[in-house]
Scaffold this active site. Structure first.
Site, PDB file in Angstrom:
ATOM      1  N   HIS A  87      -4.265 -21.827  36.233  1.00  0.00           N
ATOM      2  CA  HIS A  87      -3.035 -23.635  36.553  1.00  0.00           C
ATOM      3  C   HIS A  87      -1.872 -22.758  37.424  1.00  0.00           C
ATOM      4  O   HIS A  87      -1.531 -23.928  37.957  1.00  0.00           O
ATOM      5  CB  HIS A  87      -2.852 -23.339  35.208  1.00  0.00           C
ATOM      6  CG  HIS A  87      -1.933 -25.415  34.950  1.00  0.00           C
ATOM      7  ND1 HIS A  87      -0.819 -24.411  35.518  1.00  0.00           N
ATOM      8  CD2 HIS A  87      -2.387 -25.662  35.121  1.00  0.00           C
ATOM      9  CE1 HIS A  87      -0.225 -26.279  35.256  1.00  0.00           C
ATOM     10  NE2 HIS A  87      -1.080 -26.817  35.602  1.00  0.00           N
ATOM     11  N   HIS A 143       8.735 -32.910  38.646  1.00  0.00           N
ATOM     12  CA  HIS A 143       7.781 -32.067  38.574  1.00  0.00           C
ATOM     13  C   HIS A 143       8.038 -30.381  37.993  1.00  0.00           C
ATOM     14  O   HIS A 143       7.241 -29.437  37.940  1.00  0.00           O
ATOM     15  CB  HIS A 143       5.766 -32.007  39.001  1.00  0.00           C
ATOM     16  CG  HIS A 143       4.970 -31.569  38.781  1.00  0.00           C
ATOM     17  ND1 HIS A 143       4.204 -30.481  38.446  1.00  0.00           N
ATOM     18  CD2 HIS A 143       4.119 -32.115  37.086  1.00  0.00           C
ATOM     19  CE1 HIS A 143       3.425 -30.029  38.586  1.00  0.00           C
ATOM     20  NE2 HIS A 143       3.377 -30.838  37.122  1.00  0.00           N
TER      21      HIS A 143
END
Length: 726
Positions: free
Chosen positions: A609, A452
């Site tokens: 984010h 990720h």
């Protein structure tokens, strides 16, 4: 300013009382219910009168799409546990069955609110010259419009639909995931024989048809067209009843240990996902009992959650209407800046980064700078190698093109493609194939862990030696989401960070344990431990009578170990401010447990984010000596234990100050898009008062510190002042 009535319905229909607060001591909120609370905040933006009308519609559509994915993944997982009689309890003490019961109640209330909001927005759209017609109102069209619609049905829709009788000779057809259909109850005029027919909406066609005409935009949903022309579909029959239904299926992909060939496994798993078990069956409100009973029997069974969802199914599809060309009903267009620092070096990214680290704040500063970095690397004859992680790259990816160009130019290019990026698996398989054809070394990473971390490294020959340039992002290499997600891109030529990046890639590609990391912290090895150590340092400062404070910004806070450590820090007197956009399982402001912890959520024009953490280091935040990190990881067990993530300290003065004094302070003082989390689990919207502040508006207007360049030195960036609420 008066809020639309639908907001009151949202608040009334979705109580946030936690029935498990007293039973288990209330140390944690339930993860799934916290997510539903987040999606309610998204839905409330659809009622925000400060937003233009089509943007309100877009928020409504986002809340619908979010809820679909929630059922396809999270609820599907709980349902699977329930079917296997798994009694494992969540951190807040609930069994899968108890969680499902609470989820269904709150999700049904949320869907009812979506329908109420849609009715309000539909009325406002009509007043603004955008009309959405139902099947009955099609009779109000003039002769020319009815003729056009008749031609559309005959030439465009009729050839691609397939009515199917439902009887012993014609079993119920397979309904794909997110498939929608209209079921008709008919009676033949000649002999009064009843018959039931099903017509599936073509997945390849848009949900809405726009009728010709420029002055007023008229739309009609495909299902309304089918009902309108039922006499053409079924000549010789009378329609007794007709109603829509929609199916959501289990869409999660689990990795099996014996999946030796990951590419082949995912290619097959994507096909299986389309046929996963039915998780939710959505019925149009008012569906005749006979039709509803038939659908429950054919699709619902005992395992599916069956719900009447209102008059419009598939709220996520309303995003198609938001694309109507009406600039007056949308946000004023915003053009992101290109970092002046790089312009000062004639657009030479490497020269600018070599001079000093740069941090770029998306979407206020353009994602094009990341593309420029990669394109320059692809075209530069002195670049010998490029390594890149790819989690989500989008359908039209300039990043992929740059990597292919670099490989075709003879450079050594390695791409770590994450096949387990949910709902992007198929796209990533296609990118992997294209990269391999160009000569890129494609690696898929670990079977059990997702990669990720968003990292790129470029190795360049300079003065007879090699220098490594790195990019670390808090978001994906995705040119579309980079326009609406707020994220950070950090560029550096620090050799220590370059060596760490190389160790990280060796870890992913060759399973070589990254010994001797100098700056970068990685999960699943030491990231949680580093955070715990930093929190312990603040606890020690508080107990020694020094100022102690923690700021953290993330998308989700779930990890019980970290939450308990934050509770300990609160008890020691550490002042903690958390900005958690979505799921938050920590219960703040509880005397004796978390009285020094405040949690807020920011929901507005852009989706927050970026992941940032700051520790006071012996002084109240913000301060010049604070320890500041950026990261790719949220504070969830999966990010700490089952993903490759990074945590990176920021030491360059302008970069440190931009992230701490600009980004974090702006998030904390925002009062136009912020919600405060209360001890009972409710979220209360901030009121701007006499000093309104909108962090998105601030960053659209003011240049950043790190990338502003000498050309902007006369244009001072306003100093943000933190007004602490205690």
């Amino acid at each position: 300013m008066t809020r639309p009535a639908s907001i009151a319905r949202i608040e009334t229909d979705t109580p946030l009382d936690d029935p498990f607060l007293e039973r288990d001591g209330g140390r944690y909120f339930n993860r799934e219910l916290s997510w539903l609370a987040f999606n309610r905040r998204v839905l409330e933006e659809a009622c925000n009168p400060a937003h233009p009308l089509l943007e309100r519609l877009r928020f409504l559509a986002i809340s619908g799409g979010n809820l679909d994915e929630f059922f396809m993944v999270r609820v599907a997982g709980l349902k699977g546990q329930q079917m296997l009689d798994v009694e494992a309890r969540s951190a807040d003490g609930l069994t899968p069955g108890q969680q499902l019961a609470a989820i269904v109640e709150q999700a049904d209330a949320l869907m009812a609110s979506q329908q109420a909001v849609w009715r309000d927005i539909r009325r406002d759209l009509d007043q603004a010259g955008i009309t959405v017609l139902g099947s009955r109102s099609l009779d109000t069209l003039d002769v020319e419009q009815r003729a056009w619609l008749d031609t559309y049905f005959q030439e465009q829709l009729f050839p691609v639909i397939t009515p199917q009788a439902l009887d012993p000779a014609h079993p119920f057809p397979f309904m794909p995931n997110k498939g929608m259909a209209v079921m008709f109850d008919l009676v033949r005029r000649s002999d009064k024989e009843p018959i039931r027919e099903l017509v599936m909406l073509p997945a390849a066609m848009p949900r809405f048809v726009r009728l010709p005409g420029a002055e007023v935009a008229r739309y009609v949903a495909v299902e309304s067209v089918l009902k309108r022309f039922s006499h053409v579909l079924f000549p010789g029959y009378d329609v007794l009843g007709a109603a829509e239904f929609r199916v959501l299926r289990d869409s999660d992909i689990e990795i099996e240990e014996e999946a030796e060939d990951l590419v082949r496994y995912f290619a097959n798993a994507i096909k299986r996902r389309r046929r996963g078990r039915v998780i939710r069956l959505e019925l149009e409100t008012g569906m005749p009992d006979t039709l509803a009973a038939a659908l429950r029997e054919e699709l619902g069974g005992e395992d599916a959650i069956v719900t009447e969802t209102g008059s419009f199914l598939g709220v996520g599809d309303l995003s198609l209407l938001a694309d109507e060309d009406r600039p007056d009903l949308k946000f004023v267009p915003f053009t992101p800046r290109f970092p002046e620092r790089i312009r000062e070096f004639g657009g030479d990214c490497f020269a600018a980064i070599r001079a000093k680290d740069i941090i770029v704040h998306h979407p206020y500063e353009t994602f094009d700078v990341v593309l420029a970095f990669l394109k320059q690397a692809a075209n530069d004859p002195d670049v010998v190698a490029i390594k890149q992680t790819l989690y989500r790259a989008g359908k039209q990816s300039a990043v992929i093109s740059a990597l292919i160009a670099a490989a075709e130019a003879g450079k050594s290019v390695t791409a770590v493609v994450e096949l387990k990026a949910r709902f992007d698996e198929e796209q990533n398989l296609q990118w992997a194939s294209a990269l391999e054809r160009a000569g890129v070394q494609v690696v898929y990473g670990f079977i059990d862990w997702k990669t990720h971390a968003k990292v790129a490294m470029v190795v360049r020959r300079e003065a007879g030696k090699f220098r490594t340039y790195c990019h670390f992002g808090t978001g994906n290499y995705h040119p579309v989401t980079a326009k609406i997600y707020t994220d950070l891109s950090f560029f550096t030529a620090d050799p220590r960070i370059g060596r760490d990046a190389a160790r990280m890639f060796n870890y992913i590609t060759g399973y070589v344990e990254p010994a001797g990391m100098e700056k970068v912290v990685l999960s699943p090895r030491t990231l949680r431990d580093r955070l715990m150590t930093c929190i312990d340092a603040e606890i020690a400062n508080a107990r020694a009578g020094k100022p102690a404070s923690i700021w953290a910004k993330m998308n989700s806070l779930v990890d019980p170990t970290i939450i308990e450590k934050l509770y300990e820090a609160s008890g020691a007197g550490v002042e903690i401010d958390l900005i958690v956009r979505g799921i938050c399982c920590l219960r703040p402001k509880v005397p004796g447990m978390s009285e020094n912890i405040r949690v807020k959520s920011v929901v507005g024009r852009f989706l927050e984010h970026s992941r940032i953490t700051a520790f006071g280091n012996g002084a109240l935040l913000p301060n010049d000596g604070a320890v500041v990190y950026i990261s790719s990881a949220d504070w969830m067990p999966r990010n700490f234990d089952r993903r490759v993530e990074y945590l990176l300290p920021l030491s360059t003065e302008t970069v440190h100050d931009q992230v701490l004094d600009q980004v974090m302070v702006a998030n904390l003082i925002d009062n136009e898009q912020s919600w405060e989390l209360e001890p009972d689990g409710s979220y209360v919207r901030d009121t701007p008062g006499e000093k309104p502040f909108n962090l998105h508006r601030y960053f659209m207007v003011n240049p950043s510190l790190s990338g502003r360049g000498a050309a902007l030195d006369g244009d001072e960036v306003p100093v943000l002042s933190l007004r602490r609420k205690r």
